[in-house]
Design an enzyme around this catalytic site. Structure first.
Site, mmCIF file in Angstrom:
data_model
loop_
_atom_site.group_PDB
_atom_site.id
_atom_site.type_symbol
_atom_site.label_atom_id
_atom_site.label_comp_id
_atom_site.label_asym_id
_atom_site.label_seq_id
_atom_site.Cartn_x
_atom_site.Cartn_y
_atom_site.Cartn_z
ATOM 1 N N ALA A 109 2.289 -1.604 0.975
ATOM 2 C CA ALA A 109 3.475 -0.944 1.524
ATOM 3 C C ALA A 109 4.262 -0.193 0.458
ATOM 4 O O ALA A 109 5.205 0.518 0.773
ATOM 5 C CB ALA A 109 4.385 -1.978 2.203
ATOM 6 N N CYS A 110 3.871 -0.326 -0.797
ATOM 7 C CA CYS A 110 4.580 0.285 -1.925
ATOM 8 C C CYS A 110 3.859 1.557 -2.376
ATOM 9 O O CYS A 110 2.684 1.514 -2.753
ATOM 10 C CB CYS A 110 4.664 -0.719 -3.070
ATOM 11 S SG CYS A 110 5.282 -0.039 -4.619
ATOM 12 N N GLY A 111 4.575 2.682 -2.375
ATOM 13 C CA GLY A 111 3.986 3.946 -2.802
ATOM 14 C C GLY A 111 3.505 3.926 -4.239
ATOM 15 O O GLY A 111 2.435 4.459 -4.552
#
Length: 139
Positions: free
Chosen positions: A10-12
């Site tokens: 979920a983390c770019g």
């Protein structure tokens, strides 16, 4: 070469680091640490290998950091590691381990120092930012 990334899909930044590793032609072991949190001992090893404090591994944004009162300096490293174990989202990411070192890769181009390649072709991050690898740091 064995490469492990402690990854949050979920983390770019984490996605960009994983993509950069793959852009280098390498396939890492991906540990989705929210599903499979590292043990307290593994966290200790990672912190030691990175040469940072446990507090520097903590993530505040989007975590229960404030609700848990973790801004209080009275917590020991052992207690902070327990909090990370109970709430893995508190672990800042992505952490990458390779035989060349271990690093919290924020910003994502920090991972370049850990890759066993002389120079990568240009890479475009998710947000459109272009990373040009000079290779200069790998003397």
């Amino acid at each position: 070469m064995t490469i492990t990334i402690y990854h949050n899909p979920a983390c770019g930044t984490s996605r960009n680091v994983l993509a950069l590793i793959r852009h280098a032609g390498l396939e890492p072991t991906v540990v989705e640490y929210l599903k499979t949190p590292p043990s307290k001992e593994k966290l200790r090893q990672l912190v030691a290998a990175m040469g940072i404090t446990v507090r520097e591994l903590l993530r505040e944004k989007g975590t229960p950091y404030a609700e848990l009162g973790l801004d209080a300096p009275s917590f020991s490293d052992d207690q902070l590691l327990d909090f990370i174990g109970q709430h893995p989202i508190l672990m800042n990411r992505p952490v990458v381990e390779t035989p060349l070192g271990t690093k919290l890769c924020r910003p994502s181009e920090e991972v370049l120092e850990l890759l066993p390649v002389d120079k990568l072709p240009p890479f475009t991050k998710e947000d459109g930012e272009l990373i040009i690898d000079s290779g200069a740091r790998r003397a």
